[in-house]
Enzyme design. Structure first.
Site, PDB file in Angstrom:
ATOM      1  CB  SER A   3      -0.885  -0.002   1.235  1.00 50.34           C
ATOM      2  OG  SER A   3      -0.062  -0.010   2.387  1.00 50.34           O
ATOM      3  CB  CYS A  65       0.358  -5.153   1.464  1.00 48.77           C
ATOM      4  SG  CYS A  65      -0.929  -4.368   2.407  1.00 48.77           S
ATOM      5  CG  ASN A  66       1.724  -8.236   6.974  1.00 47.93           C
ATOM      6  OD1 ASN A  66       2.005  -9.268   7.549  1.00 47.93           O
ATOM      7  ND2 ASN A  66       2.665  -7.389   6.576  1.00 47.93           N
ATOM      8  CB  THR A  67      -3.762  -4.947   4.737  1.00 48.49           C
ATOM      9  OG1 THR A  67      -3.123  -4.357   5.869  1.00 48.49           O
ATOM     10  CG2 THR A  67      -5.238  -4.657   4.771  1.00 48.49           C
ATOM     11  CB  CYS A 178       1.867  -3.711   9.381  1.00 46.70           C
ATOM     12  SG  CYS A 178       1.876  -2.201   8.381  1.00 46.70           S
ATOM     13  CB  THR A 179       5.363  -4.030   4.829  1.00 47.20           C
ATOM     14  OG1 THR A 179       4.234  -3.235   4.501  1.00 47.20           O
ATOM     15  CG2 THR A 179       5.272  -5.390   4.215  1.00 47.20           C
TER      16      THR A 179
HETATM   17  N1  DGL Z   1       1.954  -2.063   5.031  1.00 52.62           N
HETATM   18  C1  DGL Z   1       0.667  -2.645   4.945  1.00 52.62           C
HETATM   19  C2  DGL Z   1       0.589  -3.983   5.639  1.00 52.62           C
HETATM   20  O1  DGL Z   1       1.563  -4.681   5.654  1.00 52.62           O
HETATM   21  C3  DGL Z   1      -0.490  -1.850   5.319  1.00 52.62           C
HETATM   22  C4  DGL Z   1      -0.384  -0.480   5.818  1.00 52.62           C
HETATM   23  C5  DGL Z   1      -1.667   0.205   5.443  1.00 52.62           C
HETATM   24  O2  DGL Z   1      -1.750   0.613   4.298  1.00 52.62           O
HETATM   25  O3  DGL Z   1      -2.577   0.279   6.282  1.00 52.62           O
HETATM   26  O4  DGL Z   1      -0.427  -4.367   6.153  1.00 52.62           O
END
Ligand code: DGL
Length: 261
Positions: A3, A65-67, A178-179
């Protein structure tokens, strides 16, 4: 893909382990934070990025991105290459540790999806207690404050606020779900020096390397890979953050129009 700039924490690991690989990075800066969007919108935005990668015929796709990783099942048909995702990698790494209580910090979406606890329990049924905490503001704070002392003090305050309860409950390790969070790993270590930290990016890079080697798809040893960055956000900010994170051989940072939502 990510993201925002958080996925630079994954690029960092890939460049370290596989310096010969060319990397195309896509950060959807126009729509960050993903973790606060509803499910269907995240799927639409993610599929847009998948389509971008498919057009470029990448040989493997890393969902940094984990999300988005929580929604991989709703997206992966949009590419024809193998897909590696952060949550599976983080859960695999956590399940291998000889601990009893694991903490996960992530975006609110990842937390609400219960993706991490479910995958960790699947890997090691009944062995681990998993506590999870969703942070509504942390990714955004990291995205825009890296390298700025005042902003980083705000990041530390936010980390304290979010982690206090879980640390009080006696977690022995913490998955940075979260990255963006591995980019401030030094701050977390400073606040909680005894806590073992898991950065899913390391496991993702190992899995990618193994896949490329097995399939005979690895870049030549002598080659130096290039990194091309695309963003729907601020090109100058991405170029600065890439340098701050220590990414190498950047061949360009280019604007790409975002999905209209
Ligand atoms: N960096 C993203 C993740 O790993 C999400 C951060 C975001 O956009 O809320 O979930």
């Amino acid at each position: 893909m990510d993201s925002g700039i958080g996925g630079f924490s994954v690029v960092r690991q890939v460049q370290q382990l596989m310096p010969g690989e060319d990397i195309i990075y896509f950060g959807d800066g126009a729509h960050i934070p993903y973790g606060n969007h509803p499910r269907q919108r995240i799927i639409d935005m993610a599929r847009y990025m998948f389509g971008f990668m498919e057009q470029r015929r990448v040989k493997a796709l890393m969902i940094a991105c984990n999300t988005i990783s929580c929604l991989v099942d709703a997206c992966e048909d949009a590419v024809s290459c193998p897909v590696f995702n952060a949550v599976q990698a983080g859960a695999d790494a956590a399940s291998r540790l000889e601990v009893e209580k694991v903490g996960v910090i992530s975006t609110v979406f990842t937390h609400n999806s219960r993706c991490y606890p479910t995958k960790i329990q699947q890997n090691s049924p009944g062995r681990l207690v998993v506590l999870s905490c969703g942070c509504p503001d942390l990714a955004r704070l990291v995205e825009h404050n890296l390298g700025d002392p005042v902003g980083m003090a705000e990041v530390e305050d936010n980390l304290r606020l979010e982690l206090e309860d879980m640390v009080g409950e006696g977690i022995e390790c913490l998955v940075l779900g979260c990255t963006h969070y591995p980019l401030v790993e030094d701050r977390i270590r400073k606040l909680y020096p005894r806590l073992e930290l898991i950065d899913p990016a390391k496991q993702m890079a190992l899995e990618l390397e193994e896949y490329l080697r097995k399939e005979n798809l690895s870049a030549e040893q002598e080659k130096t890979g290039a990194l091309k960055i695309y963003t729907t956000g601020d090109v100058q900010e991405y170029a600065l953050r890439a340098r701050q994170v220590g990414l190498k051989n950047i061949s360009g940072v280019e604007y790409y129009p975002p999905l209209k939502i």
